[in-house]
Design a protein around this motif. Structure first.
Motif, PDB file in Angstrom:
ATOM      1  N   ASP A 125      10.331 -25.167  66.833  1.00 51.51           N
ATOM      2  CA  ASP A 125      11.370 -25.277  65.723  1.00 51.51           C
ATOM      3  C   ASP A 125      11.035 -23.604  65.459  1.00 51.51           C
ATOM      4  OD1 ASP A 125       9.319 -25.241  64.662  1.00 51.51           O
ATOM      5  OD2 ASP A 125       9.946 -25.062  62.557  1.00 51.51           O
ATOM      6  N   THR A 126      12.071 -22.838  65.020  1.00 50.71           N
ATOM      7  CA  THR A 126      11.825 -21.191  64.194  1.00 50.71           C
ATOM      8  C   THR A 126      11.711 -21.263  63.176  1.00 50.71           C
ATOM      9  OG1 THR A 126      13.744 -21.250  66.202  1.00 50.71           O
ATOM     10  CG2 THR A 126      12.615 -19.157  65.086  1.00 50.71           C
ATOM     11  N   GLY A 127      10.301 -21.249  62.119  1.00 47.09           N
ATOM     12  CA  GLY A 127      10.429 -20.938  61.202  1.00 47.09           C
ATOM     13  C   GLY A 127       8.733 -21.103  61.045  1.00 47.09           C
ATOM     14  N   GLY A 128       7.987 -20.585  60.152  1.00 47.40           N
ATOM     15  CA  GLY A 128       7.041 -21.031  60.375  1.00 47.40           C
ATOM     16  C   GLY A 128       5.791 -20.167  60.892  1.00 47.40           C
ATOM     17  N   GLU A 129       4.447 -20.506  61.040  1.00 47.03           N
ATOM     18  CA  GLU A 129       3.115 -19.457  61.558  1.00 47.03           C
ATOM     19  C   GLU A 129       3.635 -18.706  62.636  1.00 47.03           C
ATOM     20  OE1 GLU A 129      -1.139 -18.941  61.454  1.00 47.03           O
ATOM     21  OE2 GLU A 129      -0.589 -20.409  60.652  1.00 47.03           O
ATOM     22  N   LEU A 130       4.354 -19.537  63.410  1.00 50.08           N
ATOM     23  CA  LEU A 130       4.414 -18.957  65.010  1.00 50.08           C
ATOM     24  C   LEU A 130       5.330 -18.151  65.800  1.00 50.08           C
ATOM     25  CD1 LEU A 130       2.744 -19.015  67.954  1.00 50.08           C
ATOM     26  CD2 LEU A 130       4.128 -20.880  68.137  1.00 50.08           C
ATOM     27  N   ASP A 131       6.464 -17.893  64.757  1.00 55.65           N
ATOM     28  CA  ASP A 131       7.745 -17.529  64.796  1.00 55.65           C
ATOM     29  C   ASP A 131       7.798 -16.002  64.543  1.00 55.65           C
ATOM     30  OD1 ASP A 131       8.472 -19.655  66.671  1.00 55.65           O
ATOM     31  OD2 ASP A 131       9.067 -20.581  64.816  1.00 55.65           O
ATOM     32  N   GLU A 132       8.995 -15.174  65.114  1.00 58.02           N
ATOM     33  CA  GLU A 132       8.837 -14.220  64.078  1.00 58.02           C
ATOM     34  C   GLU A 132      10.482 -14.142  63.646  1.00 58.02           C
ATOM     35  OE1 GLU A 132       9.335  -9.392  65.946  1.00 58.02           O
ATOM     36  OE2 GLU A 132       8.989 -11.002  66.819  1.00 58.02           O
ATOM     37  N   GLN A 133      10.300 -13.787  61.938  1.00 55.61           N
ATOM     38  CA  GLN A 133      10.978 -13.825  61.233  1.00 55.61           C
ATOM     39  C   GLN A 133      11.930 -12.333  60.709  1.00 55.61           C
ATOM     40  OE1 GLN A 133      10.260 -15.036  56.863  1.00 55.61           O
ATOM     41  NE2 GLN A 133      11.749 -15.967  56.819  1.00 55.61           N
ATOM     42  N   LYS A 134      13.522 -12.558  61.347  1.00 53.95           N
ATOM     43  CA  LYS A 134      14.359 -11.111  60.449  1.00 53.95           C
ATOM     44  C   LYS A 134      15.252 -12.051  59.340  1.00 53.95           C
ATOM     45  CE  LYS A 134      17.447  -8.106  62.940  1.00 53.95           C
ATOM     46  NZ  LYS A 134      18.028  -7.467  63.101  1.00 53.95           N
ATOM     47  N   GLY A 135      14.455 -11.259  58.269  1.00 51.28           N
ATOM     48  CA  GLY A 135      16.080 -12.002  56.821  1.00 51.28           C
ATOM     49  C   GLY A 135      15.260 -13.300  56.785  1.00 51.28           C
ATOM     50  N   GLU A 136      16.384 -14.486  56.334  1.00 46.03           N
ATOM     51  CA  GLU A 136      16.325 -15.668  56.484  1.00 46.03           C
ATOM     52  C   GLU A 136      16.668 -16.485  57.868  1.00 46.03           C
ATOM     53  OE1 GLU A 136      15.922 -17.264  53.237  1.00 46.03           O
ATOM     54  OE2 GLU A 136      15.968 -15.446  52.467  1.00 46.03           O
ATOM     55  N   TRP A 137      15.322 -17.202  57.778  1.00 46.74           N
ATOM     56  CA  TRP A 137      15.393 -18.254  59.050  1.00 46.74           C
ATOM     57  C   TRP A 137      16.054 -18.809  59.340  1.00 46.74           C
ATOM     58  CZ3 TRP A 137      11.792 -17.726  61.990  1.00 46.74           C
ATOM     59  CH2 TRP A 137       9.875 -17.266  60.907  1.00 46.74           C
ATOM     60  N   ILE A 162      20.769 -20.307  70.379  1.00 45.23           N
ATOM     61  CA  ILE A 162      22.697 -20.675  70.605  1.00 45.23           C
ATOM     62  C   ILE A 162      23.050 -20.037  68.970  1.00 45.23           C
ATOM     63  CG2 ILE A 162      22.646 -23.124  72.143  1.00 45.23           C
ATOM     64  CD1 ILE A 162      22.430 -24.380  69.073  1.00 45.23           C
ATOM     65  N   SER A 163      22.042 -19.636  67.949  1.00 45.78           N
ATOM     66  CA  SER A 163      22.554 -19.165  67.545  1.00 45.78           C
ATOM     67  C   SER A 163      21.572 -18.149  65.739  1.00 45.78           C
ATOM     68  CB  SER A 163      23.198 -19.888  66.235  1.00 45.78           C
ATOM     69  OG  SER A 163      22.114 -20.648  65.458  1.00 45.78           O
ATOM     70  N   GLY A 164      21.896 -16.950  65.130  1.00 43.94           N
ATOM     71  CA  GLY A 164      20.499 -16.645  64.661  1.00 43.94           C
ATOM     72  C   GLY A 164      19.831 -15.563  65.072  1.00 43.94           C
ATOM     73  N   ASP A 165      19.475 -14.875  64.422  1.00 40.73           N
ATOM     74  CA  ASP A 165      18.852 -13.799  65.010  1.00 40.73           C
ATOM     75  C   ASP A 165      17.244 -13.054  65.700  1.00 40.73           C
ATOM     76  OD1 ASP A 165      18.349 -13.450  63.093  1.00 40.73           O
ATOM     77  OD2 ASP A 165      19.594 -12.030  62.137  1.00 40.73           O
ATOM     78  N   ASP A 166      16.667 -14.863  64.914  1.00 47.49           N
ATOM     79  CA  ASP A 166      14.976 -14.948  64.626  1.00 47.49           C
ATOM     80  C   ASP A 166      14.463 -15.015  65.929  1.00 47.49           C
ATOM     81  OD1 ASP A 166      15.149 -14.861  61.776  1.00 47.49           O
ATOM     82  OD2 ASP A 166      15.738 -16.842  62.022  1.00 47.49           O
TER      83      ASP A 166
END
Length: 307
Positions: A55-67, A146-150
């Motif tokens: 998944d994309t969200g949490g400690e390992l991933d890289e956030q840009k704005g809202e998940w 497929i969507s988003g920017d994180d």
């Protein structure tokens, strides 16, 4: 024998794929990653492809704005999974989803999968594409934002067990265009291992968004730290390097050495390699023939890259 990706010998923090609306300056040029797994023809048991933190969200991933990112993981086998040119091109404008889709799932921001393993399979080894030149039956994993920017950071493992990471004897992973996150610690050295067969007389390496984070150099029987060109933010850099007879039938150890003074964090990098014909060369999770060592008695001095 090792099927984690990134592999232990590579010493790479994680793979990375951004959502398709991401900015390339964050270190992903096209928001698609393709990883191949080879299973020996002699292996008869079921196999599983496991993804850590899909998944994309949490400690390992890289956030840009809202998940807001969704990532699709798709497993392919059958005729054309790897042999189709579209699966091995740098520009993913062809049929990179060639072959037969065996499984697919999309993940958003879902705490159920944060820092946990998700397992695809079981697969019969014979469901892969039989390619003896790549060691047996080949499976392809396509990871697409497929969507988003994180940024989705994740790790992979080819296993004989649904619940645990148990290596498939004789199996390995390979990739033609590799996208990954470097370690943050500035004393770390990461490695990638292409193999030089008898056809190769020169290589051209291309890397993207290195952020001038140290140096990239190559160790081989004839090269004692020959320096490769490095890229700045959101740019490509290329350099050409000659391959001598001493390097044939050997892996190269391409070392990514962080800048010990710059303290650069969250550095995502893309890299690929071509031979003198412009054909892509695979990187292998296991250095074929072992990690190469410089032969001091050759007496060749490192040369500057040709840009």
């Amino acid at each position: 024998m090792a099927q984690p990706v990134p592999a232990v010998d590579e010493n790479i923090h994680a793979l990375v794929t951004f959502g398709k609306d991401g900015e390339t300056a964050w270190g992903d040029d096209d928001f698609i990653q393709i990883i191949f797994f080879s299973v020996p023809e002699s292996f008869q048991e079921s196999i599983y492809l496991r993804v850590f933190d899909p998944d994309t969200g949490g400690e390992l991933d890289e956030q840009k704005g809202e998940w807001n990112t969704r990532t699709t993981f798709s497993v392919f086998g059958g005729a054309g999974a790897c042999s189709n040119e579209g699966a091995r091109r740098i520009v993913r404008d062809g049929n990179y989803k060639s072959g037969t889709m065996l499984a697919s799932r999309s993940f958003g921001n879902d705490a159920r999968y944060d820092s946990k393993w998700y397992t695809f399979g079981p697969f019969n080894p014979g469901e892969g594409e039989l390619l003896p030149e790549y060691g047996g039956y080949v499976f392809k994993l396509v990871i697409e934002g497929i969507s988003g920017d994180d940024g989705n950071l994740y790790r992979l493992f080819l296993s004989t067990d649904r619940e645990q990471n148990r290596p498939v004897e004789g199996a390995f992973a390979f990739y033609f265009k590799y996208k990954f996150r470097l370690h943050d610690a500035n004393n770390e050295v990461s490695h990638i291992y292409p193999y030089m067969d008898e056809r190769v007389i020169a290589i051209k390496q291309s890397n993207f968004d290195w952020d001038n984070d140290g140096v990239i150099r190559v160790i081989s029987p004839s090269k004692n730290g020959e320096v490769m060109a490095i890229s700045g933010e959101n740019h490509w850099a290329t350099s050409t390097h000659q391959i001598t007879a001493d390097d044939i039938n050997s892996s190269l150890d391409i070392q990514l050495i962080k800048n010990k003074k710059a303290n650069i964090k969250s550095n995502n990098v893309v890299i690929y390699l071509e031979n003198q014909y412009g054909e892509l060369l695979p990187f292998y999770s296991i250095p074929i023939g072992g990690i190469p060592k410089y032969k001091y008695n050759i007496g060749i001095k490192p040369k500057a890259p040709v840009k």
